[in-house]
Design a protein around this motif. Structure first.
Motif: not given
Length: 195
Positions: A148-171
């Protein structure tokens, strides 16, 4: 729009307000458009303006959308916008009572069904998107063995990548770089199962 990132939904009333098929479609359309009127949205969902207006008011009652500055000179039209950049719904907020669990499960099923329908629509239309878009599309399944901990860590890493691309695309879109830019739906599911 008020300065809010994702709004965390923690009450059953707001969850039920959003977990209505037409309301969720309207909410998504407003997220994409930024602002719109009931008339504009009604044309996109093929429903009566009066019905769309009713559902927009319900979303507004729960603070999910808000009135926006008029986008045209016609003062008779009411303009709407999302009250935040999105919403987050966490199962932990709906575990303490059976009716909350049931509401969360029902909402999750609706969201998944609508996401699947979006993807089916793409599949039906993909020949019209051309080689470049079809090569860029991701459709993958990974079967992992994690804690469960590894899945939570994977989730956060993926969300961080998504946030980066979202902010980049909006800018870039805000800077006028809109050529070739399309709306992208990215659905992720990571869940345990047993065989």
């Amino acid at each position: 729009m008020t300065d809010k990132r994702d709004r965390r939904i923690t009450d059953v009333g707001t969850l039920k307000a959003l977990a209505h098929p037409l309301r969720m479609k309207l909410y998504r359309l407003l997220l994409l458009a930024g602002t719109a009127t009931a008339s504009q949205l009604a044309g996109q969902v093929d429903e009566a303006v009066s019905l769309v207006s009713y559902h927009l008011r319900k979303l507004a009652e729960h603070g999910l959308i808000e009135e926006a500055e008029p986008g045209s000179g016609d003062g008779r039209e009411r303009w709407w916008q999302p009250a935040s950049d999105g919403v987050s719904i966490r199962s932990a907020d709906f575990r303490d009572a059976p009716e909350k669990v049931a509401a969360h499960v029902a909402a999750s099923r609706l969201f998944q069904e609508q996401r699947a329908e979006m993807y089916r629509t793409y599949l039906d239309e993909r020949a019209h998107w051309g080689t470049e878009w079809n090569a860029a599309v991701v459709d993958s399944e990974s079967l992992l063995r994690l804690t469960a901990g590894e899945l939570a860590e994977l989730k956060q890493e993926l969300l961080d990548v998504l946030k980066k691309y979202d902010e980049q695309g909006r800018a870039r879109a805000a800077a006028g770089e809109s050529e070739g830019r399309e709306h992208i739906a990215l659905h992720m599911y990571g869940f345990p199962f047993r065989v």
